[in-house]
Scaffold this active site. Structure first.
Site, PDB file in Angstrom:
ATOM      1  N   HIS A 146      32.064  29.494  52.044  1.00 17.27           N
ATOM      2  CA  HIS A 146      33.083  29.931  53.008  1.00 17.27           C
ATOM      3  C   HIS A 146      32.485  30.108  54.404  1.00 17.27           C
ATOM      4  O   HIS A 146      33.213  30.105  55.387  1.00 17.27           O
ATOM      5  CB  HIS A 146      33.680  31.274  52.578  1.00 17.27           C
ATOM      6  CG  HIS A 146      34.932  31.168  51.753  1.00 17.27           C
ATOM      7  ND1 HIS A 146      35.984  30.357  52.084  1.00 17.27           N
ATOM      8  CD2 HIS A 146      35.321  31.834  50.624  1.00 17.27           C
ATOM      9  CE1 HIS A 146      36.962  30.501  51.193  1.00 17.27           C
ATOM     10  NE2 HIS A 146      36.581  31.385  50.292  1.00 17.27           N
ATOM     11  N   GLU A 157      40.555  41.213  53.716  1.00 16.63           N
ATOM     12  CA  GLU A 157      41.490  40.103  53.516  1.00 16.63           C
ATOM     13  C   GLU A 157      42.587  40.564  52.570  1.00 16.63           C
ATOM     14  O   GLU A 157      42.268  41.208  51.562  1.00 16.63           O
ATOM     15  CB  GLU A 157      40.785  38.883  52.905  1.00 16.63           C
ATOM     16  CG  GLU A 157      41.713  37.673  52.851  1.00 16.63           C
ATOM     17  CD  GLU A 157      41.030  36.392  52.352  1.00 16.63           C
ATOM     18  OE1 GLU A 157      39.864  36.447  51.947  1.00 16.63           O
ATOM     19  OE2 GLU A 157      41.705  35.364  52.370  1.00 16.63           O
ATOM     20  N   GLY A 172      37.586  38.541  42.796  1.00 16.79           N
ATOM     21  CA  GLY A 172      36.240  38.170  42.370  1.00 16.79           C
ATOM     22  C   GLY A 172      35.181  38.562  43.385  1.00 16.79           C
ATOM     23  O   GLY A 172      34.181  39.188  43.044  1.00 16.79           O
ATOM     24  N   ALA A 173      35.421  38.191  44.638  1.00 12.95           N
ATOM     25  CA  ALA A 173      34.440  38.471  45.682  1.00 12.95           C
ATOM     26  C   ALA A 173      35.060  38.151  47.030  1.00 12.95           C
ATOM     27  O   ALA A 173      36.145  37.582  47.100  1.00 12.95           O
ATOM     28  CB  ALA A 173      33.192  37.624  45.480  1.00 12.95           C
ATOM     29  N   MET A 174      34.332  38.492  48.093  1.00 14.75           N
ATOM     30  CA  MET A 174      34.878  38.309  49.441  1.00 14.75           C
ATOM     31  C   MET A 174      33.801  37.849  50.409  1.00 14.75           C
ATOM     32  O   MET A 174      32.709  38.411  50.446  1.00 14.75           O
ATOM     33  CB  MET A 174      35.504  39.644  49.884  1.00 14.75           C
ATOM     34  CG  MET A 174      36.111  39.609  51.261  1.00 14.75           C
ATOM     35  SD  MET A 174      37.488  38.418  51.333  1.00 14.75           S
ATOM     36  CE  MET A 174      37.345  37.891  53.020  1.00 14.75           C
ATOM     37  N   HIS A 184      30.733  29.787  46.028  1.00 14.67           N
ATOM     38  CA  HIS A 184      32.039  29.788  46.705  1.00 14.67           C
ATOM     39  C   HIS A 184      32.008  30.668  47.956  1.00 14.67           C
ATOM     40  O   HIS A 184      32.378  30.223  49.049  1.00 14.67           O
ATOM     41  CB  HIS A 184      33.103  30.282  45.719  1.00 14.67           C
ATOM     42  CG  HIS A 184      34.488  30.337  46.288  1.00 14.67           C
ATOM     43  ND1 HIS A 184      35.397  29.319  46.131  1.00 14.67           N
ATOM     44  CD2 HIS A 184      35.108  31.277  47.030  1.00 14.67           C
ATOM     45  CE1 HIS A 184      36.513  29.635  46.747  1.00 14.67           C
ATOM     46  NE2 HIS A 184      36.372  30.834  47.308  1.00 14.67           N
ATOM     47  N   GLU A 185      31.550  31.881  47.787  1.00 11.04           N
ATOM     48  CA  GLU A 185      31.566  32.802  48.942  1.00 11.04           C
ATOM     49  C   GLU A 185      30.602  32.315  50.018  1.00 11.04           C
ATOM     50  O   GLU A 185      30.896  32.397  51.205  1.00 11.04           O
ATOM     51  CB  GLU A 185      31.218  34.233  48.512  1.00 11.04           C
ATOM     52  CG  GLU A 185      32.080  34.809  47.390  1.00 11.04           C
ATOM     53  CD  GLU A 185      33.575  34.675  47.610  1.00 11.04           C
ATOM     54  OE1 GLU A 185      34.033  34.671  48.764  1.00 11.04           O
ATOM     55  OE2 GLU A 185      34.308  34.552  46.594  1.00 11.04           O
ATOM     56  N   GLU A 199      40.655  27.938  51.122  1.00  6.19           N
ATOM     57  CA  GLU A 199      40.428  28.178  49.691  1.00  6.19           C
ATOM     58  C   GLU A 199      40.348  26.888  48.877  1.00  6.19           C
ATOM     59  O   GLU A 199      39.461  26.728  48.048  1.00  6.19           O
ATOM     60  CB  GLU A 199      41.488  29.130  49.126  1.00  6.19           C
ATOM     61  CG  GLU A 199      41.449  30.535  49.725  1.00  6.19           C
ATOM     62  CD  GLU A 199      40.091  31.227  49.613  1.00  6.19           C
ATOM     63  OE1 GLU A 199      39.229  30.748  48.860  1.00  6.19           O
ATOM     64  OE2 GLU A 199      39.876  32.245  50.313  1.00  6.19           O
TER      65      GLU A 199
HETATM   66  N1  0A1 Z   1      38.746  35.117  49.984  1.00  4.59           N
HETATM   67  C1  0A1 Z   1      38.325  35.570  48.698  1.00  4.59           C
HETATM   68  C2  0A1 Z   1      39.423  36.092  47.847  1.00  4.59           C
HETATM   69  C3  0A1 Z   1      39.923  37.450  48.123  1.00  4.59           C
HETATM   70  C4  0A1 Z   1      41.192  37.607  48.599  1.00  4.59           C
HETATM   71  C5  0A1 Z   1      41.734  38.863  48.781  1.00  4.59           C
HETATM   72  C6  0A1 Z   1      40.965  39.944  48.444  1.00  4.59           C
HETATM   73  O1  0A1 Z   1      41.531  41.185  48.585  1.00  4.59           O
HETATM   74  C7  0A1 Z   1      41.596  42.048  47.641  1.00  4.59           C
HETATM   75  C8  0A1 Z   1      39.694  39.812  47.972  1.00  4.59           C
HETATM   76  C9  0A1 Z   1      39.173  38.540  47.823  1.00  4.59           C
HETATM   77  C10 0A1 Z   1      37.772  34.392  47.938  1.00  4.59           C
HETATM   78  O2  0A1 Z   1      38.358  33.315  47.959  1.00  4.59           O
HETATM   79  O3  0A1 Z   1      36.772  34.530  47.273  1.00  4.59           O
HETATM   80 ZN    ZN Z   2      37.631  31.721  48.551  1.00  5.33          ZN
END
Ligand code: 0A1
Ligand code: ZN
Length: 898
Positions: free
Chosen positions: A308, A127, A268-270, A304-305, A327
Site C-alpha cells: 500500500h 480509515e 486485518g491490518a492498516m 499487502h500493507e 484495494e
Molecule cells: N486498508 C486496510 C483495511 C482496513 C479498513 C478499515 C479499517 O478500519 C477498521 C481497518 C483496516 C487494508 O486494506 O488492509
Molecule cells: Zn488494503
C-alpha cells in the site's frame, strides 16, 4: 426501519473540497480517559472550491475545548460546534491557521475507531473516517497534508511512542513523569493514513538496504515476551520490500518502517504511512501456536500493507468510491507476491476458492454492488470481497489482455503520473490505454456492473472439415439497482486437450507432453498467449486442423471472474484432470464433477452410484500417479466443494441438511474406495524433522491431513484412533488442530475429552483459543448452539474483542451451514440478538456479523421465513447504528438478486 435517505453519499455528487489543509501540527497528550489534542492546521481556500463556502470540519463524538483562528480565540458567535461538526461561516479567503483543542476518552472508545486502548496500550485506526474522532478535520482522502505529531505520555505507562514518518525529537518533560516524541512525515497524506501508538511493547528489528542503497530501520512491536513470534513477520516484510523493488521497481521512502501488533482490531491490518497497525493474529506466529495457514496469511497481509505504500499512500484515492483503486490493486500485488514465494497454481486455486466463497456469494446476494459503488450510506460496509477480491481480478484480467510487458509499462506510467495525488479509476485505466493505444472503455464496465457473468460454451466438432467450433454466450443476472446488464469484456484463456492423451496422429505420448494446444496455432481469434477476448453477448471461434474431437480447456488459470457452464460429460472432465497442462483446470475438472454429483445427491436425484465410483476411481489413480509430485495440489484435488459452495450452486430453495448429508455420503464413498492410497500417503507423509512453514512442507502436511479427514469419513473407528494419536504426537499446531478438527466430527467421550484438554493446554493463548472456539462453533450437530452460548461464558471470551467474537459467533454463522440455518430459526434469532448487543459497542463488527444473513433468500421457504423474521426484528429496533441499519435494510430490500 431506518429510511434515512438524507445520509446517502453519491459518486455523482463529488466536488472538490472548498478548503485545503497543507500542514498539520498535532500535539497529543495521552491520558487513559482525558487525552488532549491540539491541532494546528495551516489552511487555505481551494481555488477549485466554491468561493463563498463556509468552512465545515467533520467531527465524531468530539468535545471542543478551545478554538483559535490565526492565533486569536474565537468567540461563541464566530463558530458553531457540535460533536459531529465545526463550522466557521466567515472563513478567511487568505491562508490561515486554525488551532483546535479537543478532549477525547480512549478508554471509552469501544468502536475501535479513532484513538483507543488495546491491551493497556494506546493506538489509532483512522480509515475510513476515524480521524474525525481525534480532531475536527476535512476528513476526506483528497485533502492531503504534511503531518508533524508530538506525542506525550506517562513514561511508565507508555515508554514507546510512535508516529507516522521519521522520528525527529524526543525526551523527558522536565519536572514530570512524562516524556514525549516528535514524528515528522514529509509525504503529504490523507487523514485516514494518520496513526500513533503509545505503550509498553517489545520489539524485533533489522536494517534493510534499499535498491538505491538507503538504510531503513524495520521494527515490529508486540506484547513484551512475544518478540520471537514476530520473526516470521519481519522476514516476510523484508521479502516484500525486495519483491516490490524487483517486480514493480518500487522503493521505500522513509528512514523507518514500524509495525505494531494489537489485540483489539476491527480488520486485518492498516497501512498507515510508516506505521502499520496490525491485528496481532496477522503478526504473531510460532510452530506451537500458529498453523501453516496462519503463516501464509501473515506473509500475505504483511506484504499487502507494505505494498500500500505505493498503491494507496503515494497514490491515494480521490474519494471512497475509488476504494478499489488501492484495494483491488494491492490485493493483486499481494497475490502475485505470494504466488512467487509459494506454488503459483496452488495459490491461484486458493484465490479462486476464496473469490467464489465470498465474492460470488456477495454478488448473488441482496448486498451485491459494483467494484466501484455509486452510492453508500456507510463506507465501512464497502470493505468487501467485491471491492478487494473482484477488484484484484479486474487488474489481473487487464494484465491478461494487454500482456505482462505492457502491464508493467502502464504501472510505471500510473506511478509517475499520479504520485502524490488522490486518483480515480479513470486515471488508472488511462495509463494502460496510453501505453497500449487500446480503447479500454468497454473493459471499464467491470468497475461499474455488479453481478457474476455467466458464460455458456458449446463445442461442435466437424470431422470432415477438421474444425472445432466453440459457441459462447454470456449474460449477467440482475442485481440491486441494475436490472439490465450489458456484455462484459471477458478474457478466456483456452486450449484443446486430446480425449485420451494421444496426439492428433494417434501416437501415444507420455503424460508430460499431453498438452494439445493445437488451437493456439490454428485459431486466429486467439492472441499470442492463447486468450480469446469474448466481449459480445454471443460469439463463436473456430479451430482448424482438428482431426479428432478434443476436450476444450476453458478459462485456464481462471482468467476471468465468471461462472462457466460447459456441456462436457464427466468422462471428458476426468480426462482433463489427467491430461490438462493447466493445473487450475485439472483441479477445476475434478471439482466440477464432484459438484454435479453433490447437487444431484442433495436434490435427491438418482443416487448416481456409477458416477461417484468413476470420480473416486479417478481420484485414486490421480493420487497414485501425481500426489507426491505436488502434495499441496493433491490435497486440493481430493477436497470436495464445501457445503456453502454446494448451496451457492443450487442457488434456491436450499436445504442445508440435505447438502450436509450428501457431502458426508460422498466423503465416505471416496474415503472407502481410496482407503489404501489414503492410508499409504498418511503414513508416508508423517511428521518428521523440525517444523518449517515453507510451502513444500506445508503442502505435505495439508495432503496428509486431507487423507486423515477422508479416512475418518470412511470409518469413524480408524479415524478416531489416527486422530487421537496425531493429536498426542503432533509437533506443531497445523497437525494438532487438523486432528482435533477431525475429532470434532466424531461425537462421543473421546472428542469431549480432547476438546477439554486442548482448551486447558492453551488457556493462556488467546489466538489459539480462537481456533478452539471456531472448531466447536462449526460442529454440525444439534446442540452446537447451546455449546456456543455456553462458550460465551468462558473466561477467555469477550464480547468487546473482535477476534473472539468472530472466532466463536462469526464462525457459527458463517461456517456452520446446518446449525446456523436451523429449521426452527434458533440460529437466526441467536445471531440477531448478538448483532444488537454488539451494535451498542462496535457497530462495524456488528454489521460484519450481520452479513451472515446475506444468503437468506436462497433458503427453502420455512428457513427463509424464519430468517426474514429475525432480520425484521433487528430492523425495527430504534437507534441502530448506521452500519447495521444499512446492512439490514439492504438485506431486506426487494428486487435485484435473490
Ligand atoms: N486498508 C486496510 C483495511 C482496513 C479498513 C478499515 C479499517 O478500519 C477498521 C481497518 C483496516 C487494508 O486494506 O488492509
Ligand atoms: Zn488494503
Amino acid at each position: 426501519m431506518r429510511t434515512d435517505t438524507q445520509q446517502i453519499v453519491r459518486l455523482e455528487d463529488y466536488r472538490p473540497s472548498d478548503f485545503l489543509i497543507d500542514r498539520v501540527e498535532l500535539d497529543v497528550g495521552l491520558h487513559p480517559t482525558a487525552t488532549r489534542v491540539v491541532a494546528t492546521l495551516t489552511m487555505r481556500p481551494n481555488p477549485e472550491g466554491r468561493p463563498d463556502a463556509p468552512l465545515v470540519l467533520d467531527g465524531d463524538e468530539l468535545n471542543l475545548k478551545a478554538l483559535a483562528l490565526n492565533g486569536r480565540s474565537l468567540s461563541a458567535e464566530e463558530f458553531e460546534a457540535s460533536p459531529q461538526s465545526l463550522t466557521i461561516a466567515q472563513a478567511p479567503r487568505q491562508p490561515f491557521t486554525l488551532t483546535i483543542e479537543t478532549e477525547i476518552n480512549p478508554t471509552a472508545n469501544t468502536k475501535l475507531m479513532g484513538l483507543y486502548r488495546s491491551g493497556g496500550n494506546y493506538c489509532t485506526q483512522c480509515e475510513a473516517e476515524g480521524f474525525r474522532r481525534i480532531t475536527y478535520f476535512l476528513d476526506r482522502p483528497d485533502v492531503m497534508a504534511v503531518y508533524t505529531t508530538r506525542i506525550e505520555a506517562d513514561r511508565e505507562d507508555a515508554p514507546v511512542l510512535l508516529g507516522n514518518g521519521n522520528p525527529v525529537a524526543g525526551g523527558v518533560v522536565d519536572g514530570s513523569d512524562r516524556h514525549y516524541a516528535v514524528w515528522h512525515d514529509p509525504h503529504p497524506k490523507p487523514s485516514y493514513l494518520f496513526a500513533l501508538v503509545g505503550g509498553r511493547l517489545g520489539r524485533v528489528s533489522k536494517t534493510f538496504t534499499t535498491m538505491s542503497g538507503r538504510a531503513v530501520d524495520l521494527a515490529i512491536y508486540v506484547e513484551p515476551g512475544k518478540e520471537s513470534r514476530a520473526d516470521y513477520a519481519l522476514d516476510a516484510l523484508e521479502r516484500s520490500m525486495r519483491w516490490d523493488e524487483r517486480v514493480f521497481g518500487r522503493e521505500y521512502d522513509l528512514d523507518v518502517f514500524n509495525i505494531v501488533a494489537v489485540s483489539d482490531f476491527n480488520m486485518g491490518a492498516m497501512e498507515n504511512k510508516g506505521l502499520n497497525i496490525f491485528n496481532d493474529k496477522y503478526v504473531l506466529a510460532s510452530p506451537e501456536t500458529a498453523t501453516d495457514m496462519d503463516y501464509a496469511h501473515i506473509e500475505a497481509i504483511i506484504a499487502h500493507e507494505y505494498f500500500h505504500n505505493w498503491t494507496g499512500n503515494r497514490v491515494t484515492c480521490r474519494d471512497w468510491f475509488q476504494l478499489c483503486l488501492k484495494e483491488g490493486l494491492t490485493v493483486f500485488r499481494d497475490q502475485e507476491f505470494s504466488s512467487d514465494e509459494r506454488s503459483r497454481p496452488v495459490h491461484r486455486i486458493a484465490e479462486v476458492k476464496t473469490l467464489r466463497a465470498r465474492q460470488f456469494l456477495e454478488d448473488a446476494s441482496p448486498l451485491a454492488h459494483p467494484v466501484r459503488p455509486t452510492q453508500y450510506r456507510e463506507i465501512n460496509n464497502f470493505y468487501t470481497a467485491t471491492v478487494y477480491e473482484k477488484g484484484a481480478e479486474i487488474v489481473r484480467m487487464l494484465r491478461t489482455i494487454i500482456g505482462e510487458a505492457d502491464f508493467r509499462r502502464g504501472m510505471d506510467l500510473y506511478f509517475e503520473r499520479c504520485d502524490g495525488t488522490a486518483a480515480t479509476v479513470e486515471d488508472f485505466l488511462s495509463a494502460f490505454a496510453e501505453v497500449t493505444g487500446r480503447d479500454l472503455s468497454h473493459f471499464a464496465r467491470w468497475y461499474e456492473q455488479s453481478g457474476t457473468p455467466r458464460v455458456t460454451v458449446k463445442g461442435h466438432h466437424d470431422p470432415d472439415a477438421k474444425t472445432f467450433r466453440l459457441d459462447f454466450t454470456q449474460s449477467t443476472p440482475p442485481t440491486p439497482g441494475q436490472p439490465e446488464k450489458g456484455a462484459m469484456a471477458i478474457p478466456v484463456a483456452l486450449g484443446l486437450v486430446a480425449q485420451d492423451g494421444s496426439d492428433q496422429d494417434g501416437s501415444d505420448q507420455d503424460d508430460s507432453a499431453q498438452d494439445r494446444s493445437w488451437a493456439n496455432a490454428a485459431c486466429e481469434r486467439l492472441d499470442s498467449r492463447g486468450v480469446f477476448l469474448f466481449d459480445k453477448p454471443q460469439d463463436s471461434i473456430t479451430f482448424t486442423g482438428v482431426t479428432s474431437r478434443p476436450v476444450p480447456s476453458l478459462l485456464r488459470g481462471f482468467s476471468a471472474p465468471v461462472k462457466l457452464s460447459l456441456d462436457l460429460p464427466n468422462e471428458e472432465l476426468l480426462a482433463l484432470l489427467r491430461h490438462d497442462t493447466d493445473a487450475f483446470n485439472r483441479w477445476q475438472a475434478a471439482q466440477t464433477v464432484a459438484m454435479r454429483l453433490l447437487v444431484g445427491l442433495a436434490k435427491g436425484v438418482d443416487a448416481a452410484d456409477q458416477d461417484i465410483g468413476a470420480l473416486s476411481g479417478a481420484l485414486c489413480s490421480f493420487m497414485g500417479r501425481d500426489a507426491l509430485a505436488d502434495p499441496a495440489f493433491a490435497a486440493l484435488v481430493v477436497t470436495l466443494p464445501s457445503e456453502a459452495d454446494v448451496a451457492q450452486e443450487i442457488g434456491q430453495d436450499v436445504d442445508p441438511d440435505a447438502i450436509h448429508r450428501a457431502r458426508s455420503q460422498m466423503r465416505q464413498r471416496i474415503g472407502r474406495s481410496c482407503a489404501q492410497p489414503l492410508q499409504r500417503f498418511y503414513d508416508a507423509l508423517s511428521d518428521s524433522g523440525p517444523y518449517s512453514p515453507d510451502a513444500a512442507s506445508a503442502g505435505r502436511r495439508s495432503l496428509r491431513n486431507a487423507c486423515l479427514d477422508l479416512l475418518a469419513a470412511a470409518d469413524a473407528g480408524t479415524g478416531e484412533a489416527l486422530a487421537v494419536r496425531q493429536l498426542e504426537s503432533a509437533s506443531n499446531m497445523t497437525d494438532r488442530l487438523a486432528s482435533l478438527s477431525v475429532l470434532t466430527t466424531l461425537p462421543g467421550a473421546v472428542r469431549e475429552e480432547a476438546i477439554a484438554r486442548f482448551g486447558d493446554r492453551y488457556r493462556n493463548e488467546p489466538l489459539v483459543l480462537d481456533k478452539w472456539f471456531t472448531l466447536q462453533a462449526a460442529i454440525p450437530e444439534d446442540g452446537t448452539l447451546e455449546r456456543v452460548t455456553g462458550l460465551m461464558q468462558h473466561p477467555a471470551f469477550s464480547i468487546s474483542n473482535p477476534n473472539r467474537v468472530r472466532a466463536l459467533i462469526g464462525s457459527f454463522a458463517m461456517l456452520n451451514q446446518v446449525q446456523f440455518n436451523r429449521a426452527d430459526g434458533a440460529g437466526y434469532r441467536f445471531l440477531a440478538s448478538i448483532v444488537l448487543r454488539v451494535d451498542e459497542l462496535n457497530p462495524q463488527l456488528a454489521a460484519r456479523l450481520l452479513t451472515a444473513f446475506s444468503t437468506w433468500r436462497m433458503m427453502e421457504s420455512a428457513r427463509r421465513a424464519q430468517a426474514e423474521q429475525a432480520l425484521r426484528s433487528i430492523a425495527q429496533k430504534p437507534n441502530l447504528s448506521r452500519d447495521v441499519g444499512d446492512i439490514v435494510s439492504r438485506s431486506l430490500e426487494e428486487g435485484g438478486a435473490k
